[in-house]
Motif scaffolding. Structure first.
Motif, PDB file in Angstrom:
ATOM      1  N   GLU A  18       0.841  -1.213   0.000  1.00 20.59           N
ATOM      2  CA  GLU A  18       0.000   0.000   0.000  1.00 20.59           C
ATOM      3  C   GLU A  18       0.870   1.254   0.000  1.00 20.59           C
ATOM      4  N   GLU A  19       1.913   1.228   0.796  1.00 15.51           N
ATOM      5  CA  GLU A  19       2.818   2.374   0.848  1.00 15.51           C
ATOM      6  C   GLU A  19       3.591   2.507  -0.467  1.00 15.51           C
ATOM      7  N   HIS A  20       4.016   1.385  -1.004  1.00 15.58           N
ATOM      8  CA  HIS A  20       4.748   1.392  -2.272  1.00 15.58           C
ATOM      9  C   HIS A  20       3.896   2.011  -3.381  1.00 15.58           C
ATOM     10  N   ILE A  21       2.661   1.582  -3.499  1.00 10.92           N
ATOM     11  CA  ILE A  21       1.770   2.125  -4.530  1.00 10.92           C
ATOM     12  C   ILE A  21       1.459   3.595  -4.264  1.00 10.92           C
ATOM     13  N   GLY A  22       1.332   3.965  -2.996  1.00 13.64           N
ATOM     14  CA  GLY A  22       1.071   5.358  -2.645  1.00 13.64           C
ATOM     15  C   GLY A  22       2.186   6.297  -3.059  1.00 13.64           C
ATOM     16  N   ARG A  23       3.381   5.776  -3.210  1.00  9.80           N
ATOM     17  CA  ARG A  23       4.518   6.611  -3.620  1.00  9.80           C
ATOM     18  C   ARG A  23       4.350   7.145  -5.039  1.00  9.80           C
ATOM     19  N   ILE A  24       3.674   6.386  -5.873  1.00 10.45           N
ATOM     20  CA  ILE A  24       3.567   6.747  -7.286  1.00 10.45           C
ATOM     21  C   ILE A  24       2.942   8.122  -7.470  1.00 10.45           C
ATOM     22  N   GLU A  25       1.993   8.476  -6.632  1.00  9.28           N
ATOM     23  CA  GLU A  25       1.329   9.774  -6.800  1.00  9.28           C
ATOM     24  C   GLU A  25       2.298  10.940  -6.650  1.00  9.28           C
ATOM     25  N   HIS A  26       3.444  10.735  -6.038  1.00 10.14           N
ATOM     26  CA  HIS A  26       4.420  11.808  -5.840  1.00 10.14           C
ATOM     27  C   HIS A  26       5.411  11.936  -6.991  1.00 10.14           C
ATOM     28  N   ALA A  27       5.340  11.036  -7.938  1.00  8.73           N
ATOM     29  CA  ALA A  27       6.271  11.066  -9.074  1.00  8.73           C
ATOM     30  C   ALA A  27       5.676  11.853 -10.237  1.00  8.73           C
ATOM     31  N   ASP A  28       6.536  12.473 -11.012  1.00  7.98           N
ATOM     32  CA  ASP A  28       6.116  13.144 -12.244  1.00  7.98           C
ATOM     33  C   ASP A  28       6.123  12.174 -13.413  1.00  7.98           C
ATOM     34  N   LEU A  29       7.066  11.242 -13.368  1.00  5.88           N
ATOM     35  CA  LEU A  29       7.333  10.365 -14.496  1.00  5.88           C
ATOM     36  C   LEU A  29       7.873   9.045 -13.971  1.00  5.88           C
ATOM     37  N   PHE A  30       7.422   7.946 -14.578  1.00  8.68           N
ATOM     38  CA  PHE A  30       7.915   6.621 -14.214  1.00  8.68           C
ATOM     39  C   PHE A  30       8.867   6.164 -15.310  1.00  8.68           C
ATOM     40  N   LEU A  31      10.104   5.858 -14.951  1.00  5.65           N
ATOM     41  CA  LEU A  31      11.096   5.366 -15.903  1.00  5.65           C
ATOM     42  C   LEU A  31      11.171   3.856 -15.762  1.00  5.65           C
ATOM     43  N   ASP A  32      10.705   3.170 -16.773  1.00  4.84           N
ATOM     44  CA  ASP A  32      10.700   1.715 -16.765  1.00  4.84           C
ATOM     45  C   ASP A  32      12.121   1.187 -16.923  1.00  4.84           C
ATOM     46  N   CYS A  33      12.361   0.037 -16.348  1.00  3.70           N
ATOM     47  CA  CYS A  33      13.691  -0.560 -16.434  1.00  3.70           C
ATOM     48  C   CYS A  33      13.807  -1.443 -17.681  1.00  3.70           C
ATOM     49  N   TYR A  34      15.044  -1.696 -18.069  1.00  4.29           N
ATOM     50  CA  TYR A  34      15.334  -2.521 -19.231  1.00  4.29           C
ATOM     51  C   TYR A  34      16.532  -3.398 -18.886  1.00  4.29           C
ATOM     52  N   PRO A  35      16.540  -4.629 -19.230  1.00  3.14           N
ATOM     53  CA  PRO A  35      15.689  -5.322 -20.181  1.00  3.14           C
ATOM     54  C   PRO A  35      14.455  -5.978 -19.570  1.00  3.14           C
ATOM     55  N   TYR A  36      14.289  -5.903 -18.263  1.00 10.37           N
ATOM     56  CA  TYR A  36      13.125  -6.527 -17.631  1.00 10.37           C
ATOM     57  C   TYR A  36      12.192  -5.421 -17.158  1.00 10.37           C
ATOM     58  N   ASN A  37      11.056  -5.249 -17.851  1.00 12.54           N
ATOM     59  CA  ASN A  37      10.108  -4.186 -17.517  1.00 12.54           C
ATOM     60  C   ASN A  37       9.488  -4.398 -16.138  1.00 12.54           C
ATOM     61  N   ALA A  38       8.904  -3.343 -15.628  1.00 15.10           N
ATOM     62  CA  ALA A  38       8.357  -3.348 -14.269  1.00 15.10           C
ATOM     63  C   ALA A  38       7.016  -4.075 -14.137  1.00 15.10           C
ATOM     64  N   HIS A  39       6.350  -4.392 -15.211  1.00  9.55           N
ATOM     65  CA  HIS A  39       5.098  -5.146 -15.234  1.00  9.55           C
ATOM     66  C   HIS A  39       3.990  -4.515 -14.387  1.00  9.55           C
ATOM     67  N   THR A  40       3.714  -5.038 -13.216  1.00  5.82           N
ATOM     68  CA  THR A  40       2.591  -4.569 -12.400  1.00  5.82           C
ATOM     69  C   THR A  40       2.739  -3.105 -12.013  1.00  5.82           C
ATOM     70  N   THR A  41       3.945  -2.674 -11.736  1.00  5.85           N
ATOM     71  CA  THR A  41       4.142  -1.286 -11.317  1.00  5.85           C
ATOM     72  C   THR A  41       3.796  -0.317 -12.444  1.00  5.85           C
ATOM     73  N   ILE A  42       3.994  -0.720 -13.690  1.00  4.59           N
ATOM     74  CA  ILE A  42       3.594   0.130 -14.810  1.00  4.59           C
ATOM     75  C   ILE A  42       2.070   0.284 -14.813  1.00  4.59           C
ATOM     76  N   ALA A  43       1.366  -0.805 -14.597  1.00  3.48           N
ATOM     77  CA  ALA A  43      -0.096  -0.731 -14.527  1.00  3.48           C
ATOM     78  C   ALA A  43      -0.522   0.171 -13.375  1.00  3.48           C
ATOM     79  N   ASP A  44       0.170   0.071 -12.248  1.00  2.00           N
ATOM     80  CA  ASP A  44      -0.125   0.939 -11.103  1.00  2.00           C
ATOM     81  C   ASP A  44       0.102   2.406 -11.471  1.00  2.00           C
ATOM     82  N   ALA A  45       1.185   2.681 -12.186  1.00  2.00           N
ATOM     83  CA  ALA A  45       1.487   4.057 -12.594  1.00  2.00           C
ATOM     84  C   ALA A  45       0.426   4.580 -13.564  1.00  2.00           C
ATOM     85  N   ILE A  46       0.041   3.758 -14.530  1.00  2.00           N
ATOM     86  CA  ILE A  46      -0.996   4.160 -15.486  1.00  2.00           C
ATOM     87  C   ILE A  46      -2.305   4.426 -14.752  1.00  2.00           C
ATOM     88  N   TYR A  47      -2.639   3.573 -13.816  1.00  2.00           N
ATOM     89  CA  TYR A  47      -3.867   3.753 -13.039  1.00  2.00           C
ATOM     90  C   TYR A  47      -3.889   5.118 -12.350  1.00  2.00           C
TER      91      TYR A  47
END
Length: 158
Positions: free
Chosen positions: A35-64
């Motif tokens: 819950e705290e981890h997901i709550g952090r996303i609201e404080h970010a301006d931009l999510f930088l996905d990692c490569y070569p292994y994408n963030a998967h669920t966290t990207i969906a959380d960011a889009i949400y």
């Protein structure tokens, strides 16, 4: 970004400084309950996905939460998840890159153009419903399966 070790933290901040970015804008988080981890996303301006292994669920959380996510697409499934999600919300062109140089350029562009970033947040907010309505997904995939079955039957009969 999630803290892995002090060496990584130091290297990332040093890299930012060397490239003219304010390293105080990079927040490296400690492990936390979900819950705290997901709550952090609201404080970010931009999510930088990692490569070569994408963030998967966290990207969906960011889009949400309407956060633009820049991703670097690769050849294998693990490096294509972010691109698939961003394609579904019609943000592929602005946020998906097939090389590191363009990925970096876009991140710097967003850093310097906060108004554009806000416009992208609004676009994501309007489009994200596609990802978060499983009933629509089920209906669409059923229609695809029925078309495939129909084409196969025609092929077998013809």
């Amino acid at each position: 970004m999630l803290l892995q070790n002090d060496i990584s933290k130091r290297n990332i901040k040093e890299y930012a400084r060397k490239n003219g970015l304010d390293d105080n804008r990079i927040i490296i988080a400690e492990y936390a309950p979900i819950e705290e981890h997901i709550g952090r996303i609201e404080h970010a301006d931009l999510f930088l996905d990692c490569y070569p292994y994408n963030a998967h669920t966290t990207i969906a959380d960011a889009i949400y939460q309407n956060k633009p996510t820049i991703t670097h697409i690769g050849e294998v499934m693990q490096s294509r998840v972010g691109a698939s999600l961003l394609h579904a919300i019609d943000c592929y062109e602005e946020l998906v890159f097939d090389n590191l140089q363009d990925y970096q350029k876009q991140a710097i562009f967003f850093y310097n153009n906060q108004e554009y970033l806000k416009d992208l947040n609004e676009k994501i907010n309007k489009q994200k419903h596609v990802l978060f309505q499983p009933d629509v997904y089920i209906k669409n995939i059923e229609e695809i399966y029925l078309k495939l079955i129909s084409k196969q039957r025609e092929k077998l009969q013809g």
